[in-house]
Design an enzyme around this catalytic site. Structure first.
Site, PDB file in Angstrom:
ATOM      1  N   GLU A   1       0.886  -1.167   0.000  1.00 13.27           N
ATOM      2  CA  GLU A   1       0.000   0.000   0.000  1.00 13.27           C
ATOM      3  C   GLU A   1       0.916   1.206   0.000  1.00 13.27           C
ATOM      4  OE1 GLU A   1      -1.502   3.185   0.831  1.00 13.27           O
ATOM      5  OE2 GLU A   1      -1.843   2.473   2.876  1.00 13.27           O
TER       6      GLU A   1
ATOM      7  N   CYS B   1      -2.116   8.789   2.947  1.00 16.55           N
ATOM      8  CA  CYS B   1      -2.060   8.350   1.555  1.00 16.55           C
ATOM      9  C   CYS B   1      -3.397   8.561   0.858  1.00 16.55           C
ATOM     10  CB  CYS B   1      -1.640   6.886   1.469  1.00 16.55           C
ATOM     11  SG  CYS B   1      -2.620   5.780   2.500  1.00 16.55           S
TER      12      CYS B   1
END
Length: 462
Positions: free
Chosen positions: A232, A266
């Site tokens: 990720e 993010c």
């Protein structure tokens, strides 16, 4: 690399830790392997009971752990408290649903394959290495740990070097909850020793949340070792606003979407594409709300934005803004770091960003929003898809055909309509393109680190 808690408010080193010696690291890995051999045999219901106890312990420790998180990375105390609550909810989710997720899947095609019975049973892989970032120091690690432990895996955590106390608390939490010794261990090591751990034959797989360069490195090592890995990585999520939406609501959520965790997430919305018919109205609302946020002491309840977590991170954000301004972009609000100690940077809105500016194709990890006018949804989607990242995405509209087009065409792992991109234990989380691969959370994320073993049983009388 120094392993230490350093105050983002003052820059003062508060507590330092010694890195594990080679002998200490070897001991921890061996103990993890021994624990994996027995933990995999525990009953699903027993794991659920331990998870539930962990939730209770963490809930009781909430005030102390929240203050620790704020001390280590500078997020507001309110945000840290929310993070702890999210971790409690995740533990309870897997405690309640884990046994169901782990049931065998009975096959319906036994006769077609000449069997008396077929089914798929899911079994843990063993020791899983988690390389985690600092921005959500408890949640990022928990969204690995809760499903991994539910599945019967053992975890070894290499956390970011600026959150050692939170990392050590994770190990303490699971031990206090009753999990067997060594089922979850924290490794206080530098990033340069990750390769050694990942190549170790006792480690079966890895998960990494972090930068694109870190993801490339871990993926290359895992590929060479033929080990499963979930990545990720970065994100530069689009936030698209169409004329049919409620602009006040969209602007309010846009501020939260850009400044959550002091802009260091993010899945923060970072690029705002606004239809020309409502561009001026939205920009006025958005700018006023961003400019009205209070920057200050993250322990103060009145503070909206605390300092960035590291000095280098603040310097990077400043460099992105300075580069854009030098090449013709306009700062509508913010854009100048305040005088004084600490790694503060104000909420900033920029227009006129072009392809030759660094922030156009890279991720700005701080409270800086780029806003563009667009003539149509298609233009917004096309601009959004030009970016190398594809993590989350947002659309604000009341038009069903626009929703359908967005969901079909946006290149992202997640598509949120009329809401802020977020992570929940109930649904999968992850991206595509340079944002990584694999999924976290829900039963999908849990099964990333399980062997889906096909079982075929024949009729002994034949």
């Amino acid at each position: 690399m120094t392993i230490a808690t350093t105050s983002p408010v003052t820059g003062e080193v508060l507590k330092q830790f010694d890195e594990l010696s080679p002998e200490e690291l070897e001991d921890k890995l061996q103990r993890a392997a021994v624990a994996a051999a027995s933990y995999r045999l525990t009953k699903h219901e027993q794991r659920a009971e331990w998870l539930s106890r962990a939730a209770d312990v963490l809930e009781a420790d909430s005030a102390t752990v929240s203050e620790l998180i704020t001390t280590e990375i500078g997020k507001t105390l309110r945000s840290a408290t929310d993070e702890v609550a999210k971790c409690v909810a995740s533990l309870r989710f897997y405690a309640e649903n884990g046994p169901r997720f782990l049931r065998d899947d009975e096959g319906a095609a036994a006769a077609a394959v000449g069997a008396q019975r077929t089914y798929v049973t899911r079994q843990p892989l063993g020791v899983v290495l988690a390389v985690m970032p600092w921005n959500f120091p408890l949640w990022q690690a928990m969204r690995f740990a809760a499903p991994a432990l539910t599945a019967g895996n053992v975890g070894v955590l290499k956390h970011a070097s600026n959150v050692p106390q939170t990392a050590l608390y994770m190990e303490q939490l699971f031990r206090e909850a009753g999990f067997p010794d060594d089922v979850f261990q924290t490794l206080l090591i530098s990033s340069g020793r990750v390769e050694q751990v990942l190549r170790d034959g006792r480690v079966a797989a890895a998960t990494l949340t972090g930068s694109e360069p870190a993801g490339r490195s871990v993926a290359a090592i895992a590929g060479d070792e033929i080990k499963r890995v979930v990545l990720e990585l970065g994100g530069s999520d689009p936030f698209i606003v169409m004329p049919s939406t409620n602009l006040e609501r969209a602007a309010t959520v846009a501020v939260k979407a850009r400044t959550l965790n002091n802009g260091q997430s993010c899945v923060n919305a970072k690029r705002f594409f606004v239809h020309a018919d409502v561009y001026d109205a939205f920009l006025d609302l958005f700018t006023a709300k961003m400019g009205g946020l209070v920057v200050g002491d993250p322990m103060d309840d009145s503070t909206d934005i605390g300092p960035l977590a590291t000095e280098s991170g603040r310097d990077d954000v400043e460099a992105y803004v300075d580069d854009a301004v030098a090449k013709g972009a306009t700062v509508v609000v913010g854009g100048k770091r305040p005088d004084g100690p600490g790694w503060f940077y104000p909420p900033t809105v920029i227009t006129g960003v072009t392809g030759d500016m660094r922030m156009y194709g890279e991720e700005v990890f701080g409270p800086v929003a780029q806003v563009w006018p667009v003539a149509s949804l298609q233009e917004a989607v096309d601009l959004a898809n030009e970016h190398p990242y594809g993590l989350g995405s947002n659309l604000w509209t009341e038009d069903q055909s626009e929703r359908d087009t967005f969901i079909r065409d946006i290149q992202s792992g997640m598509a949120f309509v009329n809401g802020n991109t977020s992570s929940y234990p109930e649904i999968p989380f992850g991206g595509i393109k340079r944002s990584g691969y694999g999924r976290e959370l829900s039963d999908v994320g849990m099964r990333e680190f399980m062997n889906a073993k096909t079982v075929w049983i024949g009729d002994p009388a034949r």
